[in-house]
Each structure stands twice: as structure tokens, then as C-alpha cells.
Design a protein around this motif. Structure first.
Motif, mmCIF file in Angstrom:
data_model
loop_
_atom_site.group_PDB
_atom_site.id
_atom_site.type_symbol
_atom_site.label_atom_id
_atom_site.label_comp_id
_atom_site.label_asym_id
_atom_site.label_seq_id
_atom_site.Cartn_x
_atom_site.Cartn_y
_atom_site.Cartn_z
ATOM 1 N N ASP A 110 0.831 -1.198 0.000
ATOM 2 C CA ASP A 110 0.000 0.000 0.000
ATOM 3 C C ASP A 110 0.872 1.257 0.000
ATOM 4 O O ASP A 110 1.987 1.259 0.511
ATOM 5 C CB ASP A 110 -0.901 0.025 1.237
ATOM 6 C CG ASP A 110 -2.154 -0.810 1.035
ATOM 7 O OD1 ASP A 110 -2.027 -1.907 0.466
ATOM 8 O OD2 ASP A 110 -3.233 -0.355 1.432
ATOM 9 N N LEU A 111 0.306 2.325 -0.571
ATOM 10 C CA LEU A 111 1.002 3.596 -0.542
ATOM 11 C C LEU A 111 0.973 4.182 0.860
ATOM 12 O O LEU A 111 -0.020 4.092 1.573
ATOM 13 C CB LEU A 111 0.371 4.579 -1.527
ATOM 14 C CG LEU A 111 0.494 4.224 -3.012
ATOM 15 C CD1 LEU A 111 -0.181 5.279 -3.871
ATOM 16 C CD2 LEU A 111 1.950 4.061 -3.419
ATOM 17 N N ARG A 112 2.066 4.764 1.237
ATOM 18 C CA ARG A 112 2.205 5.365 2.557
ATOM 19 C C ARG A 112 1.794 6.829 2.489
ATOM 20 O O ARG A 112 2.267 7.570 1.633
ATOM 21 C CB ARG A 112 3.667 5.244 2.995
ATOM 22 C CG ARG A 112 3.977 5.794 4.375
ATOM 23 C CD ARG A 112 5.470 5.670 4.618
ATOM 24 N NE ARG A 112 5.821 5.969 5.997
ATOM 25 C CZ ARG A 112 6.023 7.193 6.465
ATOM 26 N NH1 ARG A 112 5.898 8.235 5.669
ATOM 27 N NH2 ARG A 112 6.352 7.367 7.733
ATOM 28 N N PRO A 113 0.896 7.279 3.384
ATOM 29 C CA PRO A 113 0.490 8.695 3.359
ATOM 30 C C PRO A 113 1.682 9.614 3.607
ATOM 31 O O PRO A 113 2.618 9.268 4.336
ATOM 32 C CB PRO A 113 -0.521 8.794 4.499
ATOM 33 C CG PRO A 113 -0.988 7.393 4.727
ATOM 34 C CD PRO A 113 0.182 6.516 4.415
ATOM 35 N N ASN A 114 1.624 10.790 2.991
ATOM 36 C CA ASN A 114 2.644 11.806 3.273
ATOM 37 C C ASN A 114 2.326 12.541 4.574
ATOM 38 O O ASN A 114 3.236 12.906 5.314
ATOM 39 C CB ASN A 114 2.706 12.835 2.137
ATOM 40 C CG ASN A 114 3.047 12.221 0.800
ATOM 41 O OD1 ASN A 114 2.170 12.013 -0.016
ATOM 42 N ND2 ASN A 114 4.310 11.909 0.576
ATOM 43 N N TYR A 115 1.019 12.756 4.814
ATOM 44 C CA TYR A 115 0.623 13.586 5.945
ATOM 45 C C TYR A 115 -0.573 12.971 6.669
ATOM 46 O O TYR A 115 -1.297 12.135 6.125
ATOM 47 C CB TYR A 115 0.231 14.997 5.480
ATOM 48 C CG TYR A 115 1.286 15.697 4.665
ATOM 49 C CD1 TYR A 115 2.382 16.300 5.279
ATOM 50 C CD2 TYR A 115 1.187 15.766 3.279
ATOM 51 C CE1 TYR A 115 3.358 16.939 4.527
ATOM 52 C CE2 TYR A 115 2.158 16.406 2.519
ATOM 53 C CZ TYR A 115 3.235 16.987 3.150
ATOM 54 O OH TYR A 115 4.194 17.624 2.404
#
Length: 428
Positions: A110-115
Motif C-alpha cells: 500500500d502507498l504510505r500517506p505523506n501527511y
């Protein structure tokens, strides 16, 4: 060599040059243009650049192996929802339909959130805000706030794609200036039509677009704005005890909605620079994006599900500001009662005034009916809207970068005018 065809700014028909008047005329709508005004209008059209609304690629990355070790995915067999929780979570329920969730798999890829924007209010504050939301809704059934039971209150991090861009825009409006006058026989109305051009620059920061299919996009936009100044760099520690919705809308899919919000925001900002017209309507716009950036963030949302008379109602509360959104039922008896009250009060006052100045029973009654409807209908519409608050945001006015608006082009081109006359009724 083929003949040059110019299109009418009013109806789109092919224009013709009239030798007698030395003007350009439209045989379809009978509009007349001077060659100078039409040349200025066509020159402006020819100066438009090809629109560019392309976005740079997101800079998000995947979760690290260490982060994925502490999290797993729960799935709902009923609605298909998936949420990310701590590995220590033993059971939980679906925030969308209330069913029990089952462990599906370990988190991977999964993509990791930036914020992430952390939650700022607790469950007690949420319930307090919900009760305030129910108040001052005159058409709300009296039993709704008493009998409905909140079946689920879930704190949930909702995935959003976040967009930034500098916009170089040009917007063309159609403006009307209406003048009226009368003589002994006729009432006259002259409408002058203008092409209004506004061009310049504006910038938007952190415009959010919902990244979850399960969440109603209108519901999410109804609890905006989110204050990005309180956002933190993502850390899995923020997920301790709070589930995170797993995004299932790819960034590329949200580009259209983001572009529309940027376009609407630009049009609205430029429209506010137009003054002195009776009516103004949008004709077309052209925007160029630069310095674009997209990122991925988790925003705090409380999700409340309630049931009343066998019908489900869902409310969302901004976990940062406490703003509540959700459509409420409307009481038919109350709706009819308030309509009649407005109608009778306004109609009665109008009838009394008309009768008092010797208009007679019939004229007074007609005036009273029209006055009652004129008061009751808009009042009724306004009251119904208080119960129907879920709607898409128009534009992105809450996300305009401070001091970024710069209007560099202001043109107002006279196109044509039309005069209509109506014979005056003979005085009694």
C-alpha cells in the motif's frame, strides 16, 4: 479560397456583413455588431492558449517493511469495505454498515500517506456538536432527535488525495446592463450585452479529493475545510487505537474532480472582480497549470450511523473542526404548517394594505394570494435546505494561497443591444 465564417457571440450562428448598415449582422437572432467591436472580440478569442491541466506525478511511497509489521487489514463481507488497523486489534466493526469485520491479510504494497491531521475532538464533543446540529431545524420531525439511536460512532482516518497548483487563467463572461424607461404609451427595456474578460494568476494549496469509494464524496466535501497547517508528517503511531480507511480510488481518477475545483475556484475569484452589471454569466474558461503537486493524506472523520423509522442516516463530523454534515428527514405536517403560516401572514398583510387603499375585495384578494405565495415559497425552500446540507463544494475558495490572486487582464467589449417595448395599460 473558402469564405471565412464568423460565429455569432450570442447564438453561435454564422454572421454576415450588411453592406447597407456597414455592420456585421446575425440572420438568426438579429444581433448587430460593429466591425471594431467584433474584431476586438475575435482577436481575444484567437489569443487563447491551448488549455493545460496536466498534473505532475505524486511523490508518495509505499509503507516500509517495519511499518507493515505492525498493521493488518480488516475486510467487510457485507459492503466490501477495508480498513487498516493495528496488529493488536482483535475485532472491530465496519464504519459503513456496522457489520463485524474479519481479518483479511497483512498490509503489503500500500502507498504510505505523506501527511496526517490528528483528531482534535473526542466522542463527547462529537455528540454535543450533533445535538447542536439538530437544533434550529424547524422542519425536523420532533421525534427524530429523541427516538433515533446512534448505532455506531467510529473515529476513522479517511484517505484524501491533496493537490497544489499555480493557475494562469482566463475567463470570459457575458454581462448585461438593463435600463428601463417609459413614455405615455410604452414601457421600454434596453439590454446591452458585453463580453467581459478577466485574466490573471491564482494559486491553490492542499485541495482535497476523497480517496475512498465507500465514503460519500459529497458528505466528505460538506465537512470541509480541513486546516492543513495542523497536518503532521505521517507516522504509524497516529493509527494507535484508530482505524484508517484503505484508499481504493487511484490518484489518476481524482484528477478530474481536482481540476474542476481549481477551475470553479478560479472562475469565482475572477467573477468577484466584475462589477456594475445587472446580470453576469460564465461563457468559457481557459486555465494553465504549473508547479503542480499531488500528495496523499489521512484526514480525521467521525462517522455516525443512526436509524429512525427503519431508515438509515449517516453523519460525518470533521475530526479537526467539529463541523457536522448529514441530511435530515423532513416532517410533512410541519412543512405544510409553516408554508400556510407564511402564506396567511404575508397574504393577510398585503390584502389589508390593498383593501385599505380602496383596491376593492377582488383586487385585494388577488394581491394577497400573490404576496402570500411570494413569501411562502422562498421561505419554505430555505427551511428545507437547512435539512439537506450534503452537497459538493463549489470551487476551492477555502484553499486559495494567501495573496496569490493577481488580475492582469481586464477587458469589457460591447457586443450589441436590444430594445423591447410593451404597450402600457390604459389608466382607469
Amino acid at each position: 479560397m473558402p469564405n471565412l465564417q464568423l460565429k455569432c457571440p450570442c447564438c453561435g450562428g454564422t454572421l454576415e456583413f450588411d453592406n447597407k448598415s456597414q455592420e456585421v449582422i446575425c440572420p438568426y437572432c438579429d444581433s448587430h455588431f460593429t466591425t471594431k467591436d467584433l474584431q476586438e472580440y475575435t482577436d481575444d478569442l484567437a489569443s487563447d492558449k491551448q488549455e493545460d491541466t496536466s498534473w505532475d506525478q505524486s511523490r508518495v511511497e509505499e509503507y516500509t517493511n517495519e511499518e507493515m509489521k505492525g498493521m493488518k487489514i480488516y475486510s467487510c463481507d457485507s459492503c466490501g469495505g477495508e480498513i487498516i488497523v493495528e496488529e493488536t486489534t482483535t475485532s472491530t466493526t465496519c464504519p459503513y454498515c456496522g457489520n463485524n469485520l474479519l481479518v483479511s491479510k497483512q498490509l503489503s504494497g500500500d502507498l504510505r500517506p505523506n501527511y496526517v491531521i490528528p483528531f482534535k475532538n473526542d466522542k463527547e464533543k462529537v455528540m454535543e456538536n450533533l445535538k447542536k446540529f439538530f437544533k434550529k431545524k424547524p422542519l425536523l420531525p420532533g421525534s427524530f432527535s429523541k427516538e433515533n439511536t446512534i448505532e455506531e460512532i467510529k473515529s476513522l482516518y479517511v484517505p484524501f488525495w491533496i493537490f497544489d497548483a499555480d493557475v494562469d487563467g482566463k475567463v470570459r463572461f457575458k454581462g448585461e446592463i438593463v435600463e428601463r424607461w417609459s413614455d405615455s404609451q410604452y414601457d421600454y427595456k434596453e439590454t446591452k450585452y458585453y463580453s467581459i474578460i478577466r485574466g490573471g494568476q491564482i494559486a491553490f494549496d492542499h485541495v482535497p479529493v476523497d480517496g475512498s469509494k465507500k465514503m460519500d464524496d459529497k458528505l466528505m466535501e460538506s465537512i470541509e475545510p480541513f486546516d492543513f497547517d495542523q497536518a503532521e508528517e505521517f507516522n504509524v503511531a497516529y493509527l494507535a487505537g484508530i482505524a484508517a480507511d484503505r484508499y481504493d480510488v487511484d490518484k489518476d481518477v481524482t484528477f478530474n474532480r481536482a481540476t474542476q475545483r481549481f477551475r470553479d475556484g478560479t472562475i469565482e475569484a475572477f467573477r468577484n472582480d466584475v462589477h456594475g452589471y445587472s446580470n453576469v454569466s460564465i461563457q468559457d474558461s481557459n486555465i494553465q497549470f504549473s508547479n503542480t503537486q499531488s500528495s496523499y493524506a489521512l484526514y480525521p472523520v467521525w462517522v455516525l450511523n443512526t436509524k429512525w423509522k427503519e431508515k438509515n442516516y449517516q453523519f460525518a463530523v470533521n475530526g479537526q473542526s467539529g463541523k457536522v454534515a448529514g441530511d435530515l428527514p423532513i416532517s410533512i405536517p410541519k412543512s405544510i404548517l409553516f408554508f400556510l403560516l407564511f402564506f396567511l401572514f404575508a397574504g393577510g398583510v398585503a390584502f389589508g394594505i390593498a383593501f385599505g387603499i380602496s383596491q376593492g375585495w377582488v383586487s385585494g384578494l388577488v394581491i394577497g394570494v400573490f404576496a402570500g405565495l411570494a413569501a411562502a415559497i422562498p421561505s419554505h425552500i430555505i427551511m428545507r435546505k437547512q435539512n439537506k446540507v450534503v452537497k459538493f463544494q463549489y470551487g476551492a475558495k477555502n484553499y486559495i494561497r494567501e495573496n496569490s490572486l493577481n488580475i492582469t487582464q481586464r477587458k469589457e467589449i460591447f457586443l450589441y443591444s436590444k430594445v423591447t417595448k410593451t404597450k402600457r395599460s390604459s389608466s382607469k
